[in-house]
Design a protein around this motif. Structure first.
Motif, PDB file in Angstrom:
ATOM      1  N   GLY A  10       0.821  -1.198   0.000  1.00 54.17           N
ATOM      2  CA  GLY A  10       0.000   0.000   0.000  1.00 54.17           C
ATOM      3  C   GLY A  10       0.850   1.239   0.000  1.00 54.17           C
ATOM      4  N   SER A  11       0.212   2.362   0.287  1.00 54.09           N
ATOM      5  CA  SER A  11       0.896   3.648   0.316  1.00 54.09           C
ATOM      6  C   SER A  11       0.919   4.182   1.743  1.00 54.09           C
ATOM      7  N   VAL A  12       2.101   4.569   2.196  1.00 51.50           N
ATOM      8  CA  VAL A  12       2.260   5.122   3.543  1.00 51.50           C
ATOM      9  C   VAL A  12       3.210   6.304   3.481  1.00 51.50           C
ATOM     10  N   GLN A  13       3.182   7.096   4.523  1.00 51.44           N
ATOM     11  CA  GLN A  13       4.137   8.193   4.634  1.00 51.44           C
ATOM     12  C   GLN A  13       5.417   7.681   5.285  1.00 51.44           C
ATOM     13  N   ALA A  14       6.482   8.395   5.047  1.00 54.28           N
ATOM     14  CA  ALA A  14       7.767   8.039   5.659  1.00 54.28           C
ATOM     15  C   ALA A  14       7.607   7.947   7.170  1.00 54.28           C
ATOM     16  N   GLY A  15       8.228   6.924   7.740  1.00 54.05           N
ATOM     17  CA  GLY A  15       8.103   6.669   9.170  1.00 54.05           C
ATOM     18  C   GLY A  15       6.991   5.701   9.520  1.00 54.05           C
ATOM     19  N   GLY A  16       6.140   5.409   8.552  1.00 50.47           N
ATOM     20  CA  GLY A  16       5.023   4.519   8.785  1.00 50.47           C
ATOM     21  C   GLY A  16       5.409   3.049   8.725  1.00 50.47           C
ATOM     22  N   SER A  17       4.404   2.194   8.860  1.00 45.66           N
ATOM     23  CA  SER A  17       4.631   0.750   8.898  1.00 45.66           C
ATOM     24  C   SER A  17       3.662   0.034   7.971  1.00 45.66           C
ATOM     25  N   LEU A  18       4.091  -1.118   7.490  1.00 49.93           N
ATOM     26  CA  LEU A  18       3.255  -2.036   6.730  1.00 49.93           C
ATOM     27  C   LEU A  18       3.648  -3.452   7.103  1.00 49.93           C
ATOM     28  N   ARG A  19       2.694  -4.372   7.011  1.00 53.68           N
ATOM     29  CA  ARG A  19       3.006  -5.780   7.179  1.00 53.68           C
ATOM     30  C   ARG A  19       2.612  -6.512   5.905  1.00 53.68           C
ATOM     31  N   LEU A  20       3.607  -7.063   5.255  1.00 50.34           N
ATOM     32  CA  LEU A  20       3.375  -7.854   4.055  1.00 50.34           C
ATOM     33  C   LEU A  20       3.181  -9.315   4.427  1.00 50.34           C
ATOM     34  N   SER A  21       2.352  -9.996   3.639  1.00 55.90           N
ATOM     35  CA  SER A  21       2.111 -11.418   3.839  1.00 55.90           C
ATOM     36  C   SER A  21       2.468 -12.188   2.582  1.00 55.90           C
ATOM     37  N   CYS A  22       2.978 -13.391   2.785  1.00 52.08           N
ATOM     38  CA  CYS A  22       3.266 -14.316   1.693  1.00 52.08           C
ATOM     39  C   CYS A  22       2.621 -15.644   2.084  1.00 52.08           C
ATOM     40  N   ALA A  23       1.460 -15.929   1.497  1.00 51.53           N
ATOM     41  CA  ALA A  23       0.744 -17.164   1.797  1.00 51.53           C
ATOM     42  C   ALA A  23       1.205 -18.268   0.860  1.00 51.53           C
ATOM     43  N   ALA A  24       1.612 -19.389   1.433  1.00 50.69           N
ATOM     44  CA  ALA A  24       2.131 -20.505   0.646  1.00 50.69           C
ATOM     45  C   ALA A  24       1.173 -21.672   0.667  1.00 50.69           C
ATOM     46  N   SER A  25       1.054 -22.344  -0.454  1.00 50.51           N
ATOM     47  CA  SER A  25       0.235 -23.547  -0.539  1.00 50.51           C
ATOM     48  C   SER A  25       0.887 -24.508  -1.520  1.00 50.51           C
ATOM     49  N   GLY A  26       0.386 -25.749  -1.524  1.00 50.94           N
ATOM     50  CA  GLY A  26       0.945 -26.751  -2.422  1.00 50.94           C
ATOM     51  C   GLY A  26       1.963 -27.610  -1.708  1.00 50.94           C
ATOM     52  N   ARG A  27       3.003 -27.977  -2.401  1.00 55.98           N
ATOM     53  CA  ARG A  27       3.985 -28.933  -1.891  1.00 55.98           C
ATOM     54  C   ARG A  27       5.104 -28.227  -1.131  1.00 55.98           C
ATOM     55  N   THR A  28       4.695 -27.592  -0.021  1.00 61.83           N
ATOM     56  CA  THR A  28       5.715 -27.001   0.838  1.00 61.83           C
ATOM     57  C   THR A  28       6.431 -28.109   1.607  1.00 61.83           C
ATOM     58  N   SER A  29       7.629 -27.812   2.081  1.00 62.75           N
ATOM     59  CA  SER A  29       8.394 -28.822   2.811  1.00 62.75           C
ATOM     60  C   SER A  29       9.298 -28.141   3.818  1.00 62.75           C
ATOM     61  N   SER A  30       9.752 -28.902   4.789  1.00 61.66           N
ATOM     62  CA  SER A  30      10.614 -28.346   5.837  1.00 61.66           C
ATOM     63  C   SER A  30      11.977 -27.956   5.309  1.00 61.66           C
ATOM     64  N   SER A  31      12.307 -28.388   4.104  1.00 57.81           N
ATOM     65  CA  SER A  31      13.606 -28.042   3.521  1.00 57.81           C
ATOM     66  C   SER A  31      13.554 -26.752   2.709  1.00 57.81           C
ATOM     67  N   GLY A  32      12.418 -26.098   2.736  1.00 55.11           N
ATOM     68  CA  GLY A  32      12.272 -24.879   1.947  1.00 55.11           C
ATOM     69  C   GLY A  32      12.617 -23.626   2.736  1.00 55.11           C
ATOM     70  N   THR A  33      12.891 -22.572   1.993  1.00 52.55           N
ATOM     71  CA  THR A  33      13.111 -21.258   2.584  1.00 52.55           C
ATOM     72  C   THR A  33      12.286 -20.244   1.817  1.00 52.55           C
ATOM     73  N   ILE A  34      11.836 -19.222   2.507  1.00 54.07           N
ATOM     74  CA  ILE A  34      11.101 -18.140   1.878  1.00 54.07           C
ATOM     75  C   ILE A  34      11.970 -16.881   1.920  1.00 54.07           C
ATOM     76  N   HIS A  35      12.078 -16.261   0.768  1.00 49.59           N
ATOM     77  CA  HIS A  35      12.878 -15.053   0.663  1.00 49.59           C
ATOM     78  C   HIS A  35      11.993 -13.903   0.180  1.00 49.59           C
ATOM     79  N   TRP A  36      12.177 -12.746   0.769  1.00 49.09           N
ATOM     80  CA  TRP A  36      11.546 -11.526   0.272  1.00 49.09           C
ATOM     81  C   TRP A  36      12.583 -10.763  -0.556  1.00 49.09           C
ATOM     82  N   PHE A  37      12.139 -10.333  -1.725  1.00 52.49           N
ATOM     83  CA  PHE A  37      12.939  -9.470  -2.581  1.00 52.49           C
ATOM     84  C   PHE A  37      12.120  -8.211  -2.876  1.00 52.49           C
ATOM     85  N   ARG A  38      12.801  -7.195  -3.393  1.00 51.16           N
ATOM     86  CA  ARG A  38      12.088  -6.021  -3.873  1.00 51.16           C
ATOM     87  C   ARG A  38      12.717  -5.552  -5.181  1.00 51.16           C
ATOM     88  N   GLN A  39      11.863  -4.924  -5.973  1.00 50.10           N
ATOM     89  CA  GLN A  39      12.333  -4.495  -7.284  1.00 50.10           C
ATOM     90  C   GLN A  39      11.658  -3.197  -7.681  1.00 50.10           C
TER      91      GLN A  39
END
Length: 119
Positions: A10-39
């Motif tokens: 979303g849109s926020v002013q400097a100094g503000g906060s946001l919480r992003l979510s990444c919902a996973a489904s399918g063949r997840t496993s304990s050997s996996g890792t989740i990475h956040w990137f930005r572009q």
């Protein structure tokens, strides 16, 4: 296959906060890792933070400087990126990606969620 869906941007002013979510489904496993990137247009994709799918160990880019926290909700199969003290330079499309611990390849990606920070 693993499906990833980001939300929370979303849109926020400097100094503000946001919480992003990444919902996973399918063949997840304990050997996996989740990475956040930005572009942003015209720039290379930039690593932000990572966490083991099983929880525990986390890793952050230097520019985070303690402002972001990555975490996991086991019951919801969701990874969160809590972003505080946001700066205009944090403006970007934020994407999550799945990578197996033993692989150098980010095999699955979400569609991204846009974060815009105004000064």
């Amino acid at each position: 296959q693993v499906q990833l869906v980001e939300s929370g941007g979303g849109s926020v002013q400097a100094g503000g906060s946001l919480r992003l979510s990444c919902a996973a489904s399918g063949r997840t496993s304990s050997s996996g890792t989740i990475h956040w990137f930005r572009q942003t247009p015209g720039k290379e994709r930039e690593f932000v933070a990572a966490i083991y799918w099983s929880g525990g160990s986390t890793n952050y880019a230097d520019f985070v400087e303690g402002r972001f926290t990555i975490s996991r909700d086991n019951a919801k199969n969701t990874i969160y990126l809590q972003m505080n003290s946001l700066k205009p330079e944090d403006t970007a499309n934020y994407l999550c990606a799945w990578r197996e611990i033993w692989s150098p390849t980010y095999k699955y990606w979400g569609q991204g969620t846009q974060v815009t920070v105004s000064s």
